[in-house]
Design a protein around this motif. Sequence first.
Motif, PDB file in Angstrom:
ATOM      1  N   PRO A  31      60.386  35.013  43.793  1.00  0.00           N
ATOM      2  CA  PRO A  31      60.605  35.453  45.180  1.00  0.00           C
ATOM      3  C   PRO A  31      60.654  36.981  45.296  1.00  0.00           C
ATOM      4  O   PRO A  31      61.716  37.587  45.454  1.00  0.00           O
ATOM      5  CB  PRO A  31      61.956  34.812  45.528  1.00  0.00           C
ATOM      6  CG  PRO A  31      62.676  34.719  44.232  1.00  0.00           C
ATOM      7  CD  PRO A  31      61.618  34.450  43.193  1.00  0.00           C
ATOM      8  N   PHE A  32      59.494  37.601  45.204  1.00  0.00           N
ATOM      9  CA  PHE A  32      59.418  39.065  45.213  1.00  0.00           C
ATOM     10  C   PHE A  32      60.031  39.676  46.469  1.00  0.00           C
ATOM     11  O   PHE A  32      60.588  40.780  46.423  1.00  0.00           O
ATOM     12  CB  PHE A  32      57.964  39.522  45.077  1.00  0.00           C
ATOM     13  CG  PHE A  32      57.377  39.257  43.725  1.00  0.00           C
ATOM     14  CD1 PHE A  32      57.661  40.089  42.653  1.00  0.00           C
ATOM     15  CD2 PHE A  32      56.542  38.167  43.512  1.00  0.00           C
ATOM     16  CE1 PHE A  32      57.131  39.844  41.400  1.00  0.00           C
ATOM     17  CE2 PHE A  32      56.002  37.917  42.266  1.00  0.00           C
ATOM     18  CZ  PHE A  32      56.295  38.760  41.203  1.00  0.00           C
TER      19      PHE A  32
ATOM     20  N   LEU B 188      61.086  50.410  39.064  1.00  0.00           N
ATOM     21  CA  LEU B 188      60.062  51.159  38.348  1.00  0.00           C
ATOM     22  C   LEU B 188      59.293  50.190  37.463  1.00  0.00           C
ATOM     23  O   LEU B 188      59.886  49.466  36.658  1.00  0.00           O
ATOM     24  CB  LEU B 188      60.690  52.260  37.485  1.00  0.00           C
ATOM     25  CG  LEU B 188      59.717  53.034  36.579  1.00  0.00           C
ATOM     26  CD1 LEU B 188      58.694  53.802  37.402  1.00  0.00           C
ATOM     27  CD2 LEU B 188      60.483  53.960  35.644  1.00  0.00           C
ATOM     28  N   ILE B 189      57.977  50.163  37.624  1.00  0.00           N
ATOM     29  CA  ILE B 189      57.104  49.358  36.770  1.00  0.00           C
ATOM     30  C   ILE B 189      56.454  50.293  35.758  1.00  0.00           C
ATOM     31  O   ILE B 189      55.870  51.317  36.135  1.00  0.00           O
ATOM     32  CB  ILE B 189      56.015  48.662  37.607  1.00  0.00           C
ATOM     33  CG1 ILE B 189      56.645  47.749  38.665  1.00  0.00           C
ATOM     34  CG2 ILE B 189      55.070  47.863  36.709  1.00  0.00           C
ATOM     35  CD1 ILE B 189      55.667  47.319  39.740  1.00  0.00           C
TER      36      ILE B 189
ATOM     37  N   LEU C  86      51.248  44.273  41.199  1.00  0.00           N
ATOM     38  CA  LEU C  86      52.658  43.910  41.099  1.00  0.00           C
ATOM     39  C   LEU C  86      53.499  44.889  41.912  1.00  0.00           C
ATOM     40  O   LEU C  86      54.433  44.491  42.621  1.00  0.00           O
ATOM     41  CB  LEU C  86      53.084  43.913  39.630  1.00  0.00           C
ATOM     42  CG  LEU C  86      54.538  43.575  39.311  1.00  0.00           C
ATOM     43  CD1 LEU C  86      54.911  42.196  39.827  1.00  0.00           C
ATOM     44  CD2 LEU C  86      54.775  43.655  37.805  1.00  0.00           C
ATOM     45  N   GLN C  87      53.160  46.154  41.832  1.00  0.00           N
ATOM     46  CA  GLN C  87      53.860  47.173  42.619  1.00  0.00           C
ATOM     47  C   GLN C  87      53.777  46.852  44.112  1.00  0.00           C
ATOM     48  O   GLN C  87      54.776  46.961  44.842  1.00  0.00           O
ATOM     49  CB  GLN C  87      53.257  48.550  42.344  1.00  0.00           C
ATOM     50  CG  GLN C  87      53.909  49.682  43.142  1.00  0.00           C
ATOM     51  CD  GLN C  87      53.143  50.987  43.025  1.00  0.00           C
ATOM     52  OE1 GLN C  87      51.995  50.999  42.566  1.00  0.00           O
ATOM     53  NE2 GLN C  87      53.755  52.075  43.430  1.00  0.00           N
ATOM     54  N   ALA C  88      52.603  46.449  44.574  1.00  0.00           N
ATOM     55  CA  ALA C  88      52.408  46.157  45.996  1.00  0.00           C
ATOM     56  C   ALA C  88      53.223  44.950  46.463  1.00  0.00           C
ATOM     57  O   ALA C  88      53.562  44.843  47.650  1.00  0.00           O
ATOM     58  CB  ALA C  88      50.926  45.922  46.278  1.00  0.00           C
TER      59      ALA C  88
ATOM     60  N   ALA D 266      58.904  49.849  45.051  1.00  0.00           N
ATOM     61  CA  ALA D 266      58.509  49.984  43.638  1.00  0.00           C
ATOM     62  C   ALA D 266      57.663  51.222  43.394  1.00  0.00           C
ATOM     63  O   ALA D 266      56.838  51.607  44.219  1.00  0.00           O
ATOM     64  CB  ALA D 266      57.752  48.742  43.183  1.00  0.00           C
ATOM     65  N   GLN D 267      57.878  51.831  42.236  1.00  0.00           N
ATOM     66  CA  GLN D 267      57.062  52.924  41.731  1.00  0.00           C
ATOM     67  C   GLN D 267      56.336  52.433  40.487  1.00  0.00           C
ATOM     68  O   GLN D 267      56.775  51.480  39.845  1.00  0.00           O
ATOM     69  CB  GLN D 267      57.934  54.126  41.353  1.00  0.00           C
ATOM     70  CG  GLN D 267      58.799  54.670  42.464  1.00  0.00           C
ATOM     71  CD  GLN D 267      59.727  55.762  41.957  1.00  0.00           C
ATOM     72  OE1 GLN D 267      59.412  56.489  41.015  1.00  0.00           O
ATOM     73  NE2 GLN D 267      60.896  55.877  42.573  1.00  0.00           N
ATOM     74  N   LEU D 268      55.249  53.102  40.132  1.00  0.00           N
ATOM     75  CA  LEU D 268      54.456  52.707  38.972  1.00  0.00           C
ATOM     76  C   LEU D 268      54.253  53.891  38.044  1.00  0.00           C
ATOM     77  O   LEU D 268      53.927  54.995  38.487  1.00  0.00           O
ATOM     78  CB  LEU D 268      53.091  52.169  39.425  1.00  0.00           C
ATOM     79  CG  LEU D 268      52.072  51.815  38.323  1.00  0.00           C
ATOM     80  CD1 LEU D 268      52.609  50.725  37.410  1.00  0.00           C
ATOM     81  CD2 LEU D 268      50.745  51.398  38.949  1.00  0.00           C
TER      82      LEU D 268
END
Length: 252
Positions: A193-194, A202-203, A218-220, A225-227
């Motif tokens: 459940p994103f 942070l990814i 995944l960030q989207a 979230a940051q990448l």
Amino acid sequence: MKSFTSFDGVEIRYRQWNSRAKGVPVILQHGYIANARVNWILPGIVFRLTITGHRVIALDARGHGRSDRPHDTASYGESRMAQDISCLIDELGLEEVDLVGYSMGATVALLAAAEDKRIRRLIIGGIGAHTLSLGGSHHGQVKKKLAAALLATNRRSIKHPALLAFRLFADFMRADRNAMAAQALAFHSKKIPFERITNPTLIIAGRNDPLAIHPEKLQAALPDAQLCITPGNHTTALMSLRFKSALVKFLG
């Protein structure tokens, strides 16, 4: 190592550094077949966090390292490991934590963050767009093949290079292969459940990591979230200076 008894009676081992440090403690959850020592201590991540003043807690997941190693599939799955993290937070009486997970541990961290509001910031590494497709019908066969490879009497019978790599890693780690096979069969295969994971995240993905392809997708999927792309593959990304620097900078 210290230990606590989790919600279902499994004994979980953990280590702690800078226990008197102020600020939000950092919990580290390692990946499949690995343990806290291999993923966090040897690459220097614990050292980097402690010298920058963080209280650090690293646990061995059930079936891994020095934690209990039941052989029944019902004792495994990342959802249960997420509950172990919540039990560890209870055990230490913590009001708020930052959670770092790598590979399997990243899935654990996502599931924990979706349920436990005591998690402040989230750092996940070693996963990519495939995490969005959990819940698909193809995962069952993959899990069975991995379990079979781990339990094979003769390694030469394993023809698929990725399955052989997991088996060789298990043998190198002297892992309990029955426990690893049980976890393989229990790998999380339901949609995560994103939308409920609102934590600043942070990814971190290795540029050459085949298990972390298209991390930008995944960030989207995450609200905040940051990448960060680091040098290295699934193993060596953890050792890169960029991984450690991004981790420390994000935690503040």
